[in-house]
Design a protein around this motif. Structure first.
Motif, PDB file in Angstrom:
ATOM      1  N   LEU A 220       1.112  23.379   0.250  1.00 60.53           N
ATOM      2  CA  LEU A 220       1.854  24.337  -0.573  1.00 60.53           C
ATOM      3  C   LEU A 220       0.943  25.413  -1.116  1.00 60.53           C
ATOM      4  O   LEU A 220       1.310  26.589  -1.198  1.00 60.53           O
ATOM      5  CB  LEU A 220       2.552  23.597  -1.725  1.00 60.53           C
ATOM      6  CG  LEU A 220       3.685  22.646  -1.325  1.00 60.53           C
ATOM      7  CD1 LEU A 220       4.235  21.939  -2.559  1.00 60.53           C
ATOM      8  CD2 LEU A 220       4.803  23.403  -0.620  1.00 60.53           C
ATOM      9  N   TRP A 221      -0.286  25.027  -1.484  1.00 58.28           N
ATOM     10  CA  TRP A 221      -1.233  26.014  -2.004  1.00 58.28           C
ATOM     11  C   TRP A 221      -1.594  27.018  -0.918  1.00 58.28           C
ATOM     12  O   TRP A 221      -1.626  28.224  -1.160  1.00 58.28           O
ATOM     13  CB  TRP A 221      -2.482  25.304  -2.504  1.00 58.28           C
ATOM     14  CG  TRP A 221      -3.482  26.252  -3.102  1.00 58.28           C
ATOM     15  CD1 TRP A 221      -3.501  26.749  -4.365  1.00 58.28           C
ATOM     16  CD2 TRP A 221      -4.607  26.827  -2.449  1.00 58.28           C
ATOM     17  NE1 TRP A 221      -4.550  27.598  -4.547  1.00 58.28           N
ATOM     18  CE2 TRP A 221      -5.258  27.659  -3.393  1.00 58.28           C
ATOM     19  CE3 TRP A 221      -5.135  26.719  -1.180  1.00 58.28           C
ATOM     20  CZ2 TRP A 221      -6.402  28.380  -3.075  1.00 58.28           C
ATOM     21  CZ3 TRP A 221      -6.275  27.441  -0.869  1.00 58.28           C
ATOM     22  CH2 TRP A 221      -6.901  28.248  -1.802  1.00 58.28           C
ATOM     23  N   ILE A 222      -1.839  26.519   0.318  1.00 53.52           N
ATOM     24  CA  ILE A 222      -2.170  27.416   1.422  1.00 53.52           C
ATOM     25  C   ILE A 222      -1.002  28.328   1.741  1.00 53.52           C
ATOM     26  O   ILE A 222      -1.167  29.533   1.970  1.00 53.52           O
ATOM     27  CB  ILE A 222      -2.570  26.595   2.663  1.00 53.52           C
ATOM     28  CG1 ILE A 222      -3.899  25.870   2.405  1.00 53.52           C
ATOM     29  CG2 ILE A 222      -2.697  27.492   3.895  1.00 53.52           C
ATOM     30  CD1 ILE A 222      -4.289  24.915   3.522  1.00 53.52           C
TER      31      ILE A 222
ATOM     32  N   PHE B 200       0.818  -1.204   0.000  1.00 52.96           N
ATOM     33  CA  PHE B 200       0.000   0.000   0.000  1.00 52.96           C
ATOM     34  C   PHE B 200       0.856   1.261   0.000  1.00 52.96           C
ATOM     35  O   PHE B 200       0.376   2.346   0.354  1.00 52.96           O
ATOM     36  CB  PHE B 200      -0.924   0.010   1.227  1.00 52.96           C
ATOM     37  CG  PHE B 200      -1.676  -1.279   1.394  1.00 52.96           C
ATOM     38  CD1 PHE B 200      -2.656  -1.651   0.489  1.00 52.96           C
ATOM     39  CD2 PHE B 200      -1.378  -2.141   2.441  1.00 52.96           C
ATOM     40  CE1 PHE B 200      -3.341  -2.844   0.633  1.00 52.96           C
ATOM     41  CE2 PHE B 200      -2.052  -3.338   2.585  1.00 52.96           C
ATOM     42  CZ  PHE B 200      -3.033  -3.695   1.676  1.00 52.96           C
ATOM     43  N   TYR B 201       2.097   1.110  -0.410  1.00 54.53           N
ATOM     44  CA  TYR B 201       3.006   2.263  -0.415  1.00 54.53           C
ATOM     45  C   TYR B 201       2.495   3.370  -1.342  1.00 54.53           C
ATOM     46  O   TYR B 201       2.483   4.550  -0.982  1.00 54.53           O
ATOM     47  CB  TYR B 201       4.408   1.822  -0.839  1.00 54.53           C
ATOM     48  CG  TYR B 201       5.399   2.961  -0.900  1.00 54.53           C
ATOM     49  CD1 TYR B 201       6.037   3.425   0.246  1.00 54.53           C
ATOM     50  CD2 TYR B 201       5.699   3.572  -2.130  1.00 54.53           C
ATOM     51  CE1 TYR B 201       6.945   4.477   0.185  1.00 54.53           C
ATOM     52  CE2 TYR B 201       6.592   4.621  -2.188  1.00 54.53           C
ATOM     53  CZ  TYR B 201       7.218   5.074  -1.031  1.00 54.53           C
ATOM     54  OH  TYR B 201       8.097   6.107  -1.097  1.00 54.53           O
ATOM     55  N   ASN B 202       2.072   2.995  -2.546  1.00 52.54           N
ATOM     56  CA  ASN B 202       1.615   3.998  -3.515  1.00 52.54           C
ATOM     57  C   ASN B 202       0.373   4.726  -3.023  1.00 52.54           C
ATOM     58  O   ASN B 202       0.238   5.944  -3.219  1.00 52.54           O
ATOM     59  CB  ASN B 202       1.328   3.336  -4.869  1.00 52.54           C
ATOM     60  CG  ASN B 202       2.592   2.806  -5.532  1.00 52.54           C
ATOM     61  OD1 ASN B 202       3.685   3.316  -5.290  1.00 52.54           O
ATOM     62  ND2 ASN B 202       2.452   1.787  -6.361  1.00 52.54           N
TER      63      ASN B 202
ATOM     64  N   ALA C 199       7.311  21.399   7.624  1.00 48.08           N
ATOM     65  CA  ALA C 199       5.865  21.276   7.871  1.00 48.08           C
ATOM     66  C   ALA C 199       5.339  19.954   7.353  1.00 48.08           C
ATOM     67  O   ALA C 199       4.506  19.307   7.991  1.00 48.08           O
ATOM     68  CB  ALA C 199       5.126  22.431   7.213  1.00 48.08           C
ATOM     69  N   ALA C 200       5.824  19.539   6.166  1.00 44.45           N
ATOM     70  CA  ALA C 200       5.364  18.268   5.594  1.00 44.45           C
ATOM     71  C   ALA C 200       5.786  17.101   6.481  1.00 44.45           C
ATOM     72  O   ALA C 200       5.014  16.173   6.727  1.00 44.45           O
ATOM     73  CB  ALA C 200       5.918  18.095   4.190  1.00 44.45           C
ATOM     74  N   THR C 201       7.039  17.146   6.968  1.00 45.08           N
ATOM     75  CA  THR C 201       7.515  16.075   7.838  1.00 45.08           C
ATOM     76  C   THR C 201       6.696  16.012   9.114  1.00 45.08           C
ATOM     77  O   THR C 201       6.342  14.940   9.596  1.00 45.08           O
ATOM     78  CB  THR C 201       8.996  16.302   8.179  1.00 45.08           C
ATOM     79  OG1 THR C 201       9.744  16.388   6.959  1.00 45.08           O
ATOM     80  CG2 THR C 201       9.530  15.172   9.028  1.00 45.08           C
TER      81      THR C 201
ATOM     82  N   ILE D 280      -1.849   9.866  -0.814  1.00 44.46           N
ATOM     83  CA  ILE D 280      -2.558  10.635   0.208  1.00 44.46           C
ATOM     84  C   ILE D 280      -1.681  11.772   0.727  1.00 44.46           C
ATOM     85  O   ILE D 280      -2.100  12.932   0.800  1.00 44.46           O
ATOM     86  CB  ILE D 280      -3.001   9.719   1.354  1.00 44.46           C
ATOM     87  CG1 ILE D 280      -4.074   8.742   0.867  1.00 44.46           C
ATOM     88  CG2 ILE D 280      -3.521  10.547   2.535  1.00 44.46           C
ATOM     89  CD1 ILE D 280      -4.475   7.698   1.897  1.00 44.46           C
ATOM     90  N   PHE D 281      -0.418  11.434   1.080  1.00 47.59           N
ATOM     91  CA  PHE D 281       0.467  12.463   1.623  1.00 47.59           C
ATOM     92  C   PHE D 281       0.901  13.450   0.540  1.00 47.59           C
ATOM     93  O   PHE D 281       1.166  14.615   0.819  1.00 47.59           O
ATOM     94  CB  PHE D 281       1.681  11.804   2.279  1.00 47.59           C
ATOM     95  CG  PHE D 281       1.340  11.037   3.522  1.00 47.59           C
ATOM     96  CD1 PHE D 281       0.623  11.634   4.542  1.00 47.59           C
ATOM     97  CD2 PHE D 281       1.708   9.712   3.663  1.00 47.59           C
ATOM     98  CE1 PHE D 281       0.298  10.926   5.682  1.00 47.59           C
ATOM     99  CE2 PHE D 281       1.387   8.997   4.801  1.00 47.59           C
ATOM    100  CZ  PHE D 281       0.669   9.596   5.820  1.00 47.59           C
ATOM    101  N   GLY D 282       0.985  12.973  -0.716  1.00 41.33           N
ATOM    102  CA  GLY D 282       1.311  13.891  -1.805  1.00 41.33           C
ATOM    103  C   GLY D 282       0.209  14.916  -2.010  1.00 41.33           C
ATOM    104  O   GLY D 282       0.477  16.104  -2.211  1.00 41.33           O
TER     105      GLY D 282
END
Length: 270
Positions: free
Chosen positions: A119-121, A103-105, A136-138, A110-112
């Motif tokens: 990034l948009w915000i 289920f890696y992809n 922030a992503a981490t 989801i996280f992508g």
């Protein structure tokens, strides 16, 4: 009692971790994929609220609609296990090791998608450095996903409350920046609309002025043509009148000549 599996015959397969709610009955590959589809649809809502107990109930209900009897607690534990496995695969450099996690992809998608929203915000809120965005992503994948914004955090104290308060203030600031950016975009849009409308009015007035000038020229041309026609008609009538007068004069002369000849012939006969 869930299912008909004996508790001692249940074993964990490589579907994203075991333990907790992953015990009997086992999560099949297809069930886990369906679960991730539901979780992905609600991921934006999970990131907007800190009270997500109701959201896990919603996921449990949707799983039951798909034919899977899973409680909210089972779904939450399954998600935590999947995230733990995903984080472990992220630290691996070998692509083959990642492929062992089926289920890696799905997790990466989801996280992508979450990263794109962040990034948009950030962009709407004035932007941020790439290092801050990566941090922030981490933080979103590690801290938020392990704790999953659990309702039990409400009962924690000390540093946990400070973190939630800081996060809340950050979200409030981002929302304020987003509203300000949207307002500026709308003002700029309205300004452009006004400019476009003014340009359209000027172009319309120019076309109307050109139409009026052409109409005046056409009317003048028509008047000139009418005057020329009337003049030609008058000349024609004058020529016709002169021709009639000449015809009458010739007829009169002819009649006079004929009368004279007749009179001469009468005199000779006498």
């Amino acid at each position: 009692m869930e299912g008909h599996h004996h508790p001692y015959t249940s074993v964990n397969i490589d579907t994203g971790g075991g333990g907790g709610a992953d015990r009997f009955p086992q999560w099949s590959i297809q069930e886990t994929r369906d679960f991730l589809i539901v979780r992905a649809e609600l991921d934006p809502t999970f990131m907007e609220t800190k009270r997500n107990k109701l959201l896990w109930e919603v996921i449990s209900t949707r799983m039951k609609e798909k034919g899977y009897n899973r409680s909210a607690e089972q779904c939450k534990c399954k998600w935590k296990n999947l995230v733990t496995r995903f984080k472990g695969c992220e630290t691996m450099e070998s692509e083959g090791m990642r492929q062992q996690f089926p289920f890696y992809n799905e997790l990466q998608a989801i996280f992508g998608a979450r990263m794109q929203r962040m990034l948009w915000i950030e962009a709407e809120g004035g932007g941020a450095s790439s290092s801050k965005k990566k941090a922030a992503a981490t933080a979103q994948i590690s801290s938020d996903e392990e704790d999953d914004n659990d309702d039990s955090d409400v009962d924690q104290k000390g540093s946990s409350k400070k973190k939630r308060k800081t996060r809340s203030n950050t979200n409030t600031g981002n929302s304020s920046n987003l509203i300000t950016s949207i307002r500026e975009i709308m003002e700029e849009f309205m300004k452009q609309q006004m400019q476009m409308e003014m340009q359209w009015l000027k172009a319309y007035e120019a076309r109307e002025q050109e139409r009026r000038i052409k109409e005046m020229e056409w009317r003048k041309t028509m008047e000139d043509l009418e005057n020329e026609r009337m003049m030609m008609d008058r000349k024609w009538r004058e020529r016709e009148e002169q021709r009639r007068i000449r015809e009458e004069a010739r007829a009169e002369k002819r009649d006079t000549l004929i009368t004279a000849l007749l009179n001469k012939l009468r005199r000779e006969d006498m």
